[in-house]
Design a protein around this motif. Sequence first.
Motif, PDB file in Angstrom:
ATOM      1  N   UNK A  99      46.383  51.187  33.024  1.00  0.00           N
ATOM      2  CA  UNK A  99      45.738  49.875  33.074  1.00  0.00           C
ATOM      3  C   UNK A  99      44.808  49.788  34.278  1.00  0.00           C
ATOM      4  N   UNK A 100      43.730  49.025  34.176  1.00  0.00           N
ATOM      5  CA  UNK A 100      42.864  48.815  35.354  1.00  0.00           C
ATOM      6  C   UNK A 100      43.675  48.197  36.491  1.00  0.00           C
ATOM      7  N   UNK A 101      43.435  48.663  37.695  1.00  0.00           N
ATOM      8  CA  UNK A 101      44.155  48.128  38.842  1.00  0.00           C
ATOM      9  C   UNK A 101      45.471  48.817  39.136  1.00  0.00           C
ATOM     10  N   UNK A 102      45.860  49.779  38.309  1.00  0.00           N
ATOM     11  CA  UNK A 102      47.082  50.543  38.613  1.00  0.00           C
ATOM     12  C   UNK A 102      46.896  51.343  39.901  1.00  0.00           C
ATOM     13  N   UNK A 103      48.016  51.729  40.552  1.00  0.00           N
ATOM     14  CA  UNK A 103      47.903  52.584  41.736  1.00  0.00           C
ATOM     15  C   UNK A 103      47.196  53.895  41.403  1.00  0.00           C
ATOM     16  N   UNK A 104      46.509  54.459  42.372  1.00  0.00           N
ATOM     17  CA  UNK A 104      45.951  55.802  42.224  1.00  0.00           C
ATOM     18  C   UNK A 104      47.076  56.798  42.445  1.00  0.00           C
ATOM     19  N   UNK A 105      47.422  57.540  41.408  1.00  0.00           N
ATOM     20  CA  UNK A 105      48.568  58.443  41.484  1.00  0.00           C
ATOM     21  C   UNK A 105      48.104  59.855  41.812  1.00  0.00           C
ATOM     22  N   UNK A 106      48.610  60.393  42.904  1.00  0.00           N
ATOM     23  CA  UNK A 106      48.283  61.751  43.318  1.00  0.00           C
ATOM     24  C   UNK A 106      49.288  62.711  42.691  1.00  0.00           C
ATOM     25  N   UNK A 107      48.811  63.856  42.235  1.00  0.00           N
ATOM     26  CA  UNK A 107      49.681  64.887  41.647  1.00  0.00           C
ATOM     27  C   UNK A 107      49.429  66.190  42.374  1.00  0.00           C
ATOM     28  N   UNK A 108      50.506  66.871  42.770  1.00  0.00           N
ATOM     29  CA  UNK A 108      50.340  68.170  43.424  1.00  0.00           C
ATOM     30  C   UNK A 108      51.477  69.096  43.019  1.00  0.00           C
ATOM     31  N   UNK A 109      51.216  70.387  43.121  1.00  0.00           N
ATOM     32  CA  UNK A 109      52.193  71.430  42.790  1.00  0.00           C
ATOM     33  C   UNK A 109      52.432  72.253  44.038  1.00  0.00           C
ATOM     34  N   UNK A 110      53.712  72.456  44.398  1.00  0.00           N
ATOM     35  CA  UNK A 110      54.049  73.224  45.591  1.00  0.00           C
ATOM     36  C   UNK A 110      55.195  74.174  45.295  1.00  0.00           C
ATOM     37  N   UNK A 111      55.408  75.092  46.237  1.00  0.00           N
ATOM     38  CA  UNK A 111      56.418  76.131  46.070  1.00  0.00           C
ATOM     39  C   UNK A 111      57.401  76.099  47.229  1.00  0.00           C
ATOM     40  N   UNK A 112      58.706  76.120  46.913  1.00  0.00           N
ATOM     41  CA  UNK A 112      59.725  76.311  47.931  1.00  0.00           C
ATOM     42  C   UNK A 112      60.254  75.043  48.565  1.00  0.00           C
ATOM     43  N   UNK A 113      61.469  75.160  49.161  1.00  0.00           N
ATOM     44  CA  UNK A 113      62.122  74.026  49.811  1.00  0.00           C
ATOM     45  C   UNK A 113      61.343  73.552  51.029  1.00  0.00           C
ATOM     46  N   UNK A 114      60.640  74.476  51.715  1.00  0.00           N
ATOM     47  CA  UNK A 114      59.872  74.063  52.899  1.00  0.00           C
ATOM     48  C   UNK A 114      58.774  73.080  52.505  1.00  0.00           C
ATOM     49  N   UNK A 115      58.148  73.301  51.343  1.00  0.00           N
ATOM     50  CA  UNK A 115      57.118  72.376  50.865  1.00  0.00           C
ATOM     51  C   UNK A 115      57.727  71.012  50.563  1.00  0.00           C
ATOM     52  N   UNK A 116      58.962  71.013  50.066  1.00  0.00           N
ATOM     53  CA  UNK A 116      59.674  69.762  49.799  1.00  0.00           C
ATOM     54  C   UNK A 116      59.828  68.956  51.086  1.00  0.00           C
ATOM     55  N   UNK A 117      60.261  69.623  52.143  1.00  0.00           N
ATOM     56  CA  UNK A 117      60.431  68.936  53.433  1.00  0.00           C
ATOM     57  C   UNK A 117      59.098  68.462  53.981  1.00  0.00           C
ATOM     58  N   UNK A 118      58.042  69.264  53.794  1.00  0.00           N
ATOM     59  CA  UNK A 118      56.714  68.867  54.270  1.00  0.00           C
ATOM     60  C   UNK A 118      56.220  67.612  53.549  1.00  0.00           C
ATOM     61  N   UNK A 119      56.485  67.529  52.251  1.00  0.00           N
ATOM     62  CA  UNK A 119      56.060  66.360  51.488  1.00  0.00           C
ATOM     63  C   UNK A 119      56.783  65.106  51.967  1.00  0.00           C
ATOM     64  N   UNK A 120      58.073  65.238  52.255  1.00  0.00           N
ATOM     65  CA  UNK A 120      58.821  64.090  52.769  1.00  0.00           C
ATOM     66  C   UNK A 120      58.308  63.687  54.147  1.00  0.00           C
ATOM     67  N   UNK A 121      57.996  64.694  54.988  1.00  0.00           N
ATOM     68  CA  UNK A 121      57.444  64.393  56.305  1.00  0.00           C
ATOM     69  C   UNK A 121      56.118  63.664  56.210  1.00  0.00           C
ATOM     70  N   UNK A 122      55.240  64.123  55.312  1.00  0.00           N
ATOM     71  CA  UNK A 122      53.947  63.459  55.124  1.00  0.00           C
ATOM     72  C   UNK A 122      54.142  62.014  54.669  1.00  0.00           C
ATOM     73  N   UNK A 123      55.092  61.804  53.795  1.00  0.00           N
ATOM     74  CA  UNK A 123      55.381  60.457  53.278  1.00  0.00           C
ATOM     75  C   UNK A 123      55.796  59.521  54.416  1.00  0.00           C
ATOM     76  N   UNK A 124      56.678  60.030  55.284  1.00  0.00           N
ATOM     77  CA  UNK A 124      57.134  59.203  56.405  1.00  0.00           C
ATOM     78  C   UNK A 124      56.025  58.968  57.427  1.00  0.00           C
TER      79      UNK A 124
END
Length: 724
Positions: A314-339
């Motif tokens: 729908x118009x006005x919806x949030x802009x949704x970012x999609x990314x693909x990463x590898x490994x548990x370290x990337x998981x922690x990096x994504x959480x860090x970026x979020x915080x």
Amino acid sequence: MKLTSEQQAVVRHGGGHARVAAVAGSGKTTTMVARVLHLLQQGVDPRRIMVLMFNRSAREDFQRRLAEMAPSGQPLPDVRTFHSLGLRLTQSLTRWRALESRQLLTADWQLERLLRQATLEVLTDADADRDSALEQDRLEALAHFSGLVKAEVIDPQLVYERLEPGDGSSHFVAAWHRAEALLAEHGLMTYSDLLYRPLLALEAAPDLQRRVQGFLDHVIIDEYQDVNAAQQRLLAMLAGREAAVMAVGDANQCIYEWRGARPDAMLDNFVRVFGHATDYPLSTTFRYGHALALAANQAIDANRRRADQLCVAAPGNPTTDICVHQGASAFLEQLGDWQRQGRQLGEACLLVRSWTLSVPMQLALLREGIPFRLAREDRFVFRLPLVEALAGYLSLVLQPRLLQDPAHLLLVFSQPTCFVPREVLAALVTRLAETQRWPGRDDPLVARLKPHQRRTLKKRWELLCELPRLGRLSADALLEHVVAEVDAEKVLKRAAARRDKGEEDVRLLDVLIEQAREVRDLTTFIELLRRPVENRDDGILITTVHGAKGLEWPLVVVGGVNEEDFPHYTRDNPLDAARLEEERRLYYVAITRAIEKLVLLHDAGAHRPSRFIAETGCEDACRLAEALAESTPPAEPVRLAAVPLARRYLKVIGSELPLVEDRTAQAVTSDTFVAGERIRHAVFGEGEVSVVEGDPANPVIEVRFDQAGRRRLVAHRAPIERLA
């Protein structure tokens, strides 16, 4: 309520039956509330309207929203779950003496005790699998089998033949019949009986059918794609010829086939059961932006059993970012970026296909001290019985005195199971702790054991005595040694009543060994497995995709998106076309939980990224979303496979954005395909094509399978245009 034109069409539906195909985040609950209020405004008696919801929480939410929107003092219709409807019917049929009065078993332990008794009565002491049949996992599998028989309302032998539950389950059909007899003898019933017993009674007596029909003019059912055969047949009987039935759901989100649901319920079956129906789309999502809407359409496109419907942001919806990463370290990096963006971990969710796939992430979070919470507390890694036992084995390397602790010995002898009754095992480990030696053949305790049990227990005792001398080995080497010596893979597969459960347990072993290889130090690894942790409300939620149905989060990380994990299969249990489509629907549900950001996470090392990642076309979806936001053509060409869907999408939203096709590279990375399946995506190498068998009328490539089900590809050289 401000409604879209699609929603208004549903609300104003005239006479007859209707199917409402509602994509994820389309506001179907709002639409259903508006539909009920519209009927009431038209003068329909609320007593002649029934709304059926999938579970209690959905029913309570619907009732609350309906009460908030209705005029003050307005009588409201009945809102029920199928189970509460079944209970009401059971009570009525009991009053009419069509059913005998029975007490409902409300606790899991009550059903387990009943199935244990049924199992003991159909298996004798001479049966080799009697002890394993009484294991909790096996009893849980029998409970699932029993419920499925009643959900599908067919002969238990047919269900058994279709399921192929595996070794040690040959007694299931006999145990089902014996359990039914025990329920009747003791005047008991299960939750499955709330629908099963009334349905059988009504179908057998036309006079009873007439007594329950004619009370309804309108029936509205939510999550219709998840109804099973018993629910559909009972609903058809209550509706009769008078009531108009409106089914609301999404065949693409049918993820409960393991308990009797079928996507066909929303597709062909509805018309076959009820007759002609008017179809309404709810194709606009209010949850996420164009990138995820485009990716979701691409992700589900390969399924044959689905409605031909686009999901449009729908118009006005949030802009949704999609990314693909590898490994548990990337998981922690994504959480860090979020915080670092000022966001809270409580706004995030980690979704996994099965709990085992969450283990690496749980351990990574534990190592870093990052708070998290689990939808099921018994799935904390250190609370899994198998993990507790393996930590117990490793602890003997550092603490030999634990050989004198009966409780510790009972822990390590119990997992993986020795197929020995717990009381017998407890007596034996008490003796071993006292004497520190294996009893002689004439010992009464040993005499009670079967030959294979004696061999297993003695071998395990010898391993325990050996471990204190292996301190020079690393954590992963020790763990591999323990797993091999106790025949863990073989035992876990044999102990599991369902093939997928055995495969998941074996995958857990692989995950733990991989984690031990990262840590290396034995003391650190044991401490990690035993680190105390509790659910933290301010932490990231970890749950399965099944548990996330109907929910949404600003940040969603889908973990373990590896080939053989998601979709789940093994070389011993390869995918067929139907299972692949079910796995793809599960993936579709997973990715459509996100609002602002979706992260697809696959493992490093030997694990290949899932074919679903390639099918989703994340880069193309994000590039098109950026182009839409800027009203300029994409900077790079769009994959050939994505172009038809993208053009349809652009047409629906009224965009004239031009697209350029990329005719040089397509995107399937898996080496494992399903015979007979047709896939639009391909991988182009030196003029050769690697896809599943094409249209027989226009053969482009050929795929052959060996006896193990592995593909042996013979690729014909062909112009790319021939595959377009």
